[in-house]
Design a protein around this motif. Structure first.
Motif, short mmCIF file in Angstrom:
data_model
loop_
_atom_site.label_atom_id
_atom_site.label_comp_id
_atom_site.label_asym_id
_atom_site.label_seq_id
_atom_site.Cartn_x
_atom_site.Cartn_y
_atom_site.Cartn_z
N ARG A 100 6.27 11.91 -8.64
CA ARG A 100 5.91 10.46 -8.38
C ARG A 100 4.94 9.94 -9.43
N ASP A 103 -0.03 6.90 -11.43
CA ASP A 103 -0.73 5.82 -11.07
C ASP A 103 -0.47 5.31 -9.69
N SER A 106 0.51 1.68 -8.30
CA SER A 106 1.69 1.08 -8.57
C SER A 106 3.04 1.83 -7.86
N MET A 107 3.42 1.03 -6.91
CA MET A 107 4.32 1.57 -5.94
C MET A 107 5.81 1.56 -6.74
N VAL A 108 5.88 2.82 -7.42
CA VAL A 108 7.41 2.85 -8.21
C VAL A 108 8.34 3.15 -7.11
N LEU A 109 9.52 2.47 -7.23
CA LEU A 109 10.58 2.94 -6.10
C LEU A 109 11.25 4.00 -6.39
N PRO A 110 11.01 5.15 -5.60
CA PRO A 110 11.47 6.44 -6.01
C PRO A 110 12.94 6.50 -5.87
N ASP A 112 16.46 8.36 -4.64
CA ASP A 112 16.57 9.34 -3.47
C ASP A 112 18.01 10.05 -4.08
N HIS A 114 20.34 13.30 -3.94
CA HIS A 114 20.71 14.41 -3.05
C HIS A 114 22.05 15.08 -3.69
#
Lengths: 213, 222
Positions: A100, A103, A106-110, A112, A114
């Motif tokens: 992650r 910071d 700061s909501m960084v789009l993770p 996905d 798989h």
């Protein structure tokens, strides 16, 4: 008369070919010692095993931490006393653990990511230690093998992942006193493997259940 | 006289040849066969993908099976919870609050609902260990084809499923006959909403064309 004799000879030849339908399997009690349940000092019993195993571990594929889960079938065949050839087929799932952003505000789009696929492997397994009686037996095996996985990653697409592995397998064999039992042996085992892929070495821990014929 | 004797020998040899024919492949007297009819109830967990997002849930399952020697044919149905979490971008890239240029501020959105499944399958009794004549530990291989129906708040999805797997069960062979089993299957489903096999309405997400999931269940059967 010649015609009747020829007909009889044809009939007798047909009888001989149908009668030879295959090797006659003697009753269990009359089989050779190689196939019988072992005594405490004998080598491990020589019979085929079919079962399954579930394993979990970490592999260095793509990112530093990739959880690898596998579920598959295993076939084991004896080739020499205490030495067996093992064939495996697994369904494979790889769970990537992205790092992650440091910071926290700061909501960084993770992403996905798989991966799933199939893995086939071949190994040799040799008993290192074994002790027991006609009812149950404990064992410790060493193994060495190689596998090839075809994994589909939603980022990288299909990819081949070759690997070599070595490990230890410990467990118990239980023998049925019932002569009518279809499988005379039930084996419960745990395994620990070191798996080497192109980007490093990982570990896997698993459990398995196998039936002998 | 000789011709009569030879003719009788020929007929006798032919009769013996037909009776020496090998038995059918499934006539294995060492196996305790599957019961002719069986009803099973159980719980089942699943994990699949919808539009590339992981989805999982747990629920109840019911099954009716017909058995013949080492083969068992079953019809099953299940009702389970279904849910997944999706990250949704919250407008344009933002500065301030520690945000950097190019960052996308996003928030989690939970989707929850129900999964209804139904299908037809078969099992083959691969191995059977019986320490006595009363019970045994068995290994079977299984497969099934079926249909999934997701009923979520903003998504209704219908798609086919194919599963291959195995199971272990502890079965009793004397009254009361019953079995307690653990079933594990690898689940294959198409995920692309544009696929002809998939019927989707609502917020259908794009994603991989197919996904590999799993079904894990425990059943009690009679």
């Amino acid at each position: 008369m010649v015609k009747h004799l020829s007909l009889a000879l044809v009939a007798l030849a047909s009888l001989a070919s149908l009668g030879d339908a295959g090797p006659v399997t003697p009753p269990f009690d009359e089989r050779d010692d190689d196939l019988a349940v072992t005594e405490a000092d004998d080598d491990s019993p020589a019979f085929n095993m079919l079962g399954f195993q579930f394993a979990s571990g970490e592999l260095p594929i793509g990112s530093a931490h990739t959880l690898a889960l596998s579920l598959g079938l295993t076939i084991e065949h004896p080739v020499w006393p205490k030495l067996r050839v093992v064939g495996e087929y697994d369904a494979l799932w790889l769970v990537h653990r992205p790092t992650r952003d440091a910071d926290a505000t700061s909501m960084v789009l993770p992403p996905d990511r798989h991966t799933s696929g199939h893995r086939a492997g071949l190994a040799v397994r040799r008993e290192l230690f074994g002790r027991g009686n006609s009812s149950a037996r404990s064992f410790l095996d060493g193994e060495l093998g190689a596998s090839l996985a075809l994994a589909t990653d939603n980022f990288a697409g299909p990819q081949l992942v070759p690997a070599v592995f070595t490990g230890l397998r410990a467990g118990f064999d239980f023998y049925s006193p019932d002569d009518d039992s279809a499988s005379r042996t039930l084996e419960v085992a745990m395994l620990l493997r070191a798996i080497a892929v192109s980007s490093g070495v990982g570990l896997a821990l698993g459990v398995g259940l196998h039936w002998g014929n | 006289m000789v011709a009569f004797t030879v003719r009788r020998l020929a007929i006798l040899a032919t009769v013996l040849a037909t009776t020496a024919a090998p038995a059918g492949a499934d006539e294995d007297p060492d196996y305790h066969e599957f019961p002719c009819r069986a009803l099973a109830l159980g719980i089942q967990g699943h994990g699949t993908r919808i539009g590339g997002q992981s989805e999982s849930g747990v629920g109840a399952t019911v099954e009716y099976a017909l058995g013949r020697e080492r083969w068992q044919y079953f019809v099953e149905s299940s009702l389970a919870t279904a849910g997944f979490t999706r990250w949704v971008p919250s407008g344009d890239a933002m500065f301030g609050s520690g945000g950097l240029a190019g960052d996308v501020v996003a928030h989690e959105v939970e989707h929850a609902g129900l999964l209804i499944r139904g299908g037809l399958g078969l099992r083959w009794l691969a191995r059977q260990f019986t320490p006595n004549g009363y019970f045994g530990m068995e290994l079977y291989l299984t497969s099934h084809v079926g249909v999934q129906r997701y009923q979520l708040a903003d998504l209704q999805l219908t798609r086919p499923e194919l599963a291959l797997g195995l199971g272990v069960q502890f079965r009793g062979y004397r009254r009361p006959r019953g079995a307690l089993g653990l079933d594990i299957r690898v689940l294959y489903t198409p995920s692309d909403p544009d696929s002809a096999l998939v019927a989707c309405s609502g917020d259908c997400m794009s994603g991989a064309t197919s996904g590999t999931g799993f079904l894990l269940g425990s059943t009690l059967s009679w």
